[in-house]
Design a protein around this motif. Structure first.
Motif, PDB file in Angstrom:
ATOM      1  N   ALA A 123      12.693 144.904  64.887  1.00 34.60           N
ATOM      2  CA  ALA A 123      11.379 145.350  65.337  1.00 34.60           C
ATOM      3  C   ALA A 123      10.407 145.346  64.170  1.00 34.60           C
ATOM      4  N   ARG A 124       9.175 144.999  64.461  1.00 35.57           N
ATOM      5  CA  ARG A 124       8.103 145.028  63.453  1.00 35.57           C
ATOM      6  C   ARG A 124       7.162 146.166  63.833  1.00 35.57           C
ATOM      7  N   ILE A 125       7.076 147.173  62.952  1.00 40.16           N
ATOM      8  CA  ILE A 125       6.433 148.441  63.296  1.00 40.16           C
ATOM      9  C   ILE A 125       5.492 148.881  62.182  1.00 40.16           C
ATOM     10  N   LYS A 126       4.354 149.456  62.575  1.00 40.26           N
ATOM     11  CA  LYS A 126       3.438 150.098  61.626  1.00 40.26           C
ATOM     12  C   LYS A 126       3.291 151.555  62.033  1.00 40.26           C
ATOM     13  N   VAL A 127       3.429 152.438  61.068  1.00 39.37           N
ATOM     14  CA  VAL A 127       3.294 153.865  61.343  1.00 39.37           C
ATOM     15  C   VAL A 127       1.929 154.353  60.845  1.00 39.37           C
ATOM     16  N   PRO A 128       1.429 155.461  61.394  1.00 39.74           N
ATOM     17  CA  PRO A 128       0.147 156.008  60.938  1.00 39.74           C
ATOM     18  C   PRO A 128       0.321 156.824  59.659  1.00 39.74           C
ATOM     19  N   ASP A 129      -0.762 157.325  59.147  1.00 46.28           N
ATOM     20  CA  ASP A 129      -0.706 158.296  58.053  1.00 46.28           C
ATOM     21  C   ASP A 129      -0.058 159.566  58.612  1.00 46.28           C
ATOM     22  N   LEU A 130       1.082 159.948  58.062  1.00 45.91           N
ATOM     23  CA  LEU A 130       1.885 161.041  58.610  1.00 45.91           C
ATOM     24  C   LEU A 130       1.575 162.385  57.980  1.00 45.91           C
ATOM     25  N   ARG A 131       0.755 162.429  56.983  1.00 42.61           N
ATOM     26  CA  ARG A 131       0.564 163.653  56.191  1.00 42.61           C
ATOM     27  C   ARG A 131      -0.398 164.630  56.858  1.00 42.61           C
ATOM     28  N   ASN A 132       0.124 165.733  57.279  1.00 44.89           N
ATOM     29  CA  ASN A 132       1.521 166.047  57.503  1.00 44.89           C
ATOM     30  C   ASN A 132       1.676 166.472  58.946  1.00 44.89           C
ATOM     31  N   GLY A 133       2.841 166.199  59.532  1.00 46.67           N
ATOM     32  CA  GLY A 133       3.136 166.683  60.858  1.00 46.67           C
ATOM     33  C   GLY A 133       3.414 165.629  61.900  1.00 46.67           C
ATOM     34  N   LEU A 134       3.130 164.352  61.615  1.00 45.59           N
ATOM     35  CA  LEU A 134       3.480 163.294  62.566  1.00 45.59           C
ATOM     36  C   LEU A 134       4.895 162.806  62.287  1.00 45.59           C
ATOM     37  N   TRP A 135       5.596 162.422  63.356  1.00 45.97           N
ATOM     38  CA  TRP A 135       7.018 162.089  63.292  1.00 45.97           C
ATOM     39  C   TRP A 135       7.290 160.879  64.182  1.00 45.97           C
ATOM     40  N   PRO A 136       7.124 159.649  63.639  1.00 43.86           N
ATOM     41  CA  PRO A 136       7.437 158.458  64.425  1.00 43.86           C
ATOM     42  C   PRO A 136       8.948 158.227  64.481  1.00 43.86           C
ATOM     43  N   ALA A 137       9.412 157.677  65.590  1.00 48.06           N
ATOM     44  CA  ALA A 137      10.847 157.434  65.743  1.00 48.06           C
ATOM     45  C   ALA A 137      11.093 156.183  66.573  1.00 48.06           C
ATOM     46  N   TYR A 138      12.045 155.414  66.110  1.00 43.51           N
ATOM     47  CA  TYR A 138      12.553 154.219  66.788  1.00 43.51           C
ATOM     48  C   TYR A 138      14.058 154.413  66.789  1.00 43.51           C
TER      49      TYR A 138
ATOM     50  N   ASP B  35      18.533 157.769  53.510  1.00 42.69           N
ATOM     51  CA  ASP B  35      17.096 157.543  53.417  1.00 42.69           C
ATOM     52  C   ASP B  35      16.781 156.366  52.516  1.00 42.69           C
ATOM     53  N   PHE B  36      15.590 155.793  52.747  1.00 43.82           N
ATOM     54  CA  PHE B  36      15.037 154.765  51.870  1.00 43.82           C
ATOM     55  C   PHE B  36      13.716 155.271  51.332  1.00 43.82           C
ATOM     56  N   ASN B  37      13.562 155.282  50.004  1.00 44.33           N
ATOM     57  CA  ASN B  37      12.325 155.706  49.356  1.00 44.33           C
ATOM     58  C   ASN B  37      11.572 154.485  48.848  1.00 44.33           C
ATOM     59  N   SER B  38      10.425 154.226  49.447  1.00 46.12           N
ATOM     60  CA  SER B  38       9.612 153.081  49.067  1.00 46.12           C
ATOM     61  C   SER B  38       8.767 153.405  47.839  1.00 46.12           C
ATOM     62  N   GLY B  39       8.458 152.381  47.063  1.00 49.12           N
ATOM     63  CA  GLY B  39       7.598 152.567  45.909  1.00 49.12           C
ATOM     64  C   GLY B  39       6.129 152.688  46.268  1.00 49.12           C
ATOM     65  N   SER B  40       5.795 152.387  47.513  1.00 51.01           N
ATOM     66  CA  SER B  40       4.393 152.495  47.953  1.00 51.01           C
ATOM     67  C   SER B  40       4.382 153.003  49.385  1.00 51.01           C
ATOM     68  N   ASP B  41       3.211 153.424  49.843  1.00 53.63           N
ATOM     69  CA  ASP B  41       3.095 153.942  51.202  1.00 53.63           C
ATOM     70  C   ASP B  41       3.450 152.866  52.218  1.00 53.63           C
ATOM     71  N   LEU B  42       4.137 153.279  53.283  1.00 50.78           N
ATOM     72  CA  LEU B  42       4.577 152.356  54.320  1.00 50.78           C
ATOM     73  C   LEU B  42       3.630 152.324  55.517  1.00 50.78           C
ATOM     74  N   ASN B  43       2.616 153.170  55.502  1.00 50.81           N
ATOM     75  CA  ASN B  43       1.715 153.242  56.651  1.00 50.81           C
ATOM     76  C   ASN B  43       0.557 152.264  56.561  1.00 50.81           C
ATOM     77  N   GLY B  44       0.516 151.453  55.544  1.00 52.19           N
ATOM     78  CA  GLY B  44      -0.605 150.527  55.381  1.00 52.19           C
ATOM     79  C   GLY B  44      -0.467 149.240  56.165  1.00 52.19           C
ATOM     80  N   GLY B  45       0.728 148.927  56.658  1.00 47.73           N
ATOM     81  CA  GLY B  45       0.911 147.671  57.373  1.00 47.73           C
ATOM     82  C   GLY B  45       2.231 147.653  58.120  1.00 47.73           C
ATOM     83  N   PHE B  46       2.544 146.514  58.712  1.00 50.30           N
ATOM     84  CA  PHE B  46       3.772 146.366  59.467  1.00 50.30           C
ATOM     85  C   PHE B  46       4.960 146.146  58.536  1.00 50.30           C
ATOM     86  N   HIS B  47       6.103 146.671  58.955  1.00 48.85           N
ATOM     87  CA  HIS B  47       7.366 146.450  58.253  1.00 48.85           C
ATOM     88  C   HIS B  47       8.437 146.142  59.287  1.00 48.85           C
ATOM     89  N   THR B  48       9.432 145.368  58.869  1.00 48.96           N
ATOM     90  CA  THR B  48      10.480 144.913  59.773  1.00 48.96           C
ATOM     91  C   THR B  48      11.718 145.777  59.612  1.00 48.96           C
TER      92      THR B  48
END
Length: 450
Positions: free
Chosen positions: A118-133, A186-199
């Motif tokens: 799946a190719r998914i983009k999440v919103p700015d989560l700070r703080n309180g949003l919880w996306p789930a797939y 968990d996976f910790n990214s070096g940059s924010d993940l909410n800026g675009g789509f990720h697979t």
């Protein structure tokens, strides 16, 4: 999307049990199901909504103290520019101060083993949003049905580490010797993940459940030691879910005042694709029956019928004793006595059945009884149980309580919250404790489309 991260079975215990094994290559070959979200609206043959705050099924806050009310409105879920958009909004609706959407493929697509991308983009989560797939097993009660979380973000731990938009979690939940078991990485990214789509990719075979982001694997759980670690749940079909929750136990934010994420917040899904090898299983509810479908009948004019030596079982839940009686037709019938002072009930359980062509039709059966007490006739679908009340003196749908056989005919439109694409129990009878003994006789149960 269960919030639990307290590992009921520790990693060390899993290694000792031979569950956590070294990587192996698993690669699916054939595209068997996909949704590219290119149509004008969400495809009802592929997706259905969970609606409400969970209280209607006994899980207020959806079991996680979530703050939103899920709807099926286009304000919360729609197709836009070739993507599925799930939007969380701050607004009073129903019993809650937020709205969002939760979609699932239950009764429309279930699978066992494969590669899911799946190719998914999440919103700015700070703080309180919880996306789930994520995924749930099709049989049993949680956690014994199993759960596989492929993408969760916005956890309390991520918030505390200032990693809200950078940390992605994957997890599995199951039943281990009668207790809930959990394993997550968990996976910790070096940059924010909410800026675009990720697979996000799941690779699931008889040996492993693995999850990756943009080609980088970060989760692995070995499932080959089925008996030793009680891992039966991971060798059975699952369906998909997508949702954007607000607050709740996973985020550590229990009240609306703590939600600081920009709203509306949009979770976007560009596509989902499932690839499988030969030997994997896939259910899509194709070619649903029509005409007359026999649930419990021996008539020969049925277009199709349940097989009680294969895909159907009649369960007596409580306080029903079989008694001798003459059937309405054929040689079999449901004939029972229920004692006063205790509830009684029964159900015809099956694998998922797509009965969508019967939506304009009726549930029909013959019944005889003299009881004046209230009872209910029900059907269980992906929305839960839906019941019709039979109150003496009220709507009887053809029943006369005179001890003679009468045809009962209930339009499916009379049931509330009925998803005929995903029927799990095709006929149910239940009653609160009657004041005196009851005898009920039921025969010739079938669905008719018109």
């Amino acid at each position: 999307m269960n919030f639990a991260r307290a590992y009921a079975v520790s990693a060390a215990a899993l290694i000792a049990a031979g569950v956590w094994l070294s990587p192996q290559t698993a690669q699916a070959q054939t595209l068997v199901w996909e949704d590219n979200f290119n149509g004008p609206s969400i495809d009802g043959e592929k997706w259905i909504y969970d609606v409400g705050d969970g209280c209607q099924i006994g899980l207020c806050g959806w079991g996680n103290n979530e703050l939103q009310y899920y709807t099926s409105r286009p304000e919360n879920a729609r197709i836009e520019n070739g993507s599925l958009v799930i939007e969380a909004r701050r607004e009073n609706f129903g019993s809650r101060g937020f709205t969002s959407a939760r979609l699932k493929t239950e009764g429309r697509m279930h699978f066992k083993y494969g590669t899911l991308e799946a190719r998914i983009k999440v919103p700015d989560l700070r703080n309180g949003l919880w996306p789930a797939y994520w995924m749930l097993g099709t049989t049993g009660n949680w956690p014994a049905r199993g759960e596989i979380d492929l993408l969760e973000m916005g956890s309390a731990a991520a918030i505390a580490a200032n990693m809200t938009n950078r940390r992605v979690g994957a997890a599995v939940h199951w039943d281990y010797q009668g207790s809930q078991a959990d394993f997550g990485q968990d996976f910790n990214s070096g940059s924010d993940l909410n800026g675009g789509f990720h697979t996000y990719r799941l690779t699931w075979d008889p040996q492993f459940v693995r999850v990756s982001i943009d080609g980088q694997q970060f989760f692995e759980f070995a499932i080959s030691n089925i008996e030793g670690a009680s891992l039966h749940e991971f060798h059975a079909p699952y369906f998909l879910l997508l949702n954007l929750a607000v607050g709740g136990s996973y985020t550590g934010i229990p009240s609306a005042d703590g939600i600081t994420a920009p709203l509306p917040g949009r979770m976007e899904i560009d596509y989902i694709r499932l690839y499988q090898n030969p030997g994997s299983s896939l259910y899509t509810g194709a070619n649903p029956p029509s005409g007359k479908f026999g649930v419990f009948t021996e008539r020969n004019d049925m277009n199709a019928r349940l097989n009680y030596n294969g895909d159907a079982n009649l369960y007596l839940w409580n306080n029903l004793t079989p008694i001798a009686a003459s059937p309405f037709e054929g040689s079999q019938l449901m004939a029972y006595r229920a004692n006063a002072g205790a509830w009684y009930g029964l159900g015809v359980a099956t694998d998922y059945k797509n009965m969508s062509r019967f939506a304009p039709g009726k549930l029909k059966f013959h019944m005889r009884t003299t009881t004046p007490s209230i009872f209910k006739i029900g059907i269980s679908t992906s929305f839960g149980d839906s019941w019709i009340d039979f109150v003496n003196g009220g709507q009887q749908y053809g029943l006369v309580r005179d001890g003679q056989w009468h045809e009962v005919s209930i339009p499916f439109s009379a049931f509330h919250d009925l998803d005929l694409h995903a029927v799990k129990q095709m006929f149910m009878l239940v009653s609160d404790p009657p004041g005196s003994n009851v005898e009920v006789f039921i025969d010739n149960v079938y669905y008719q489309d018109l």
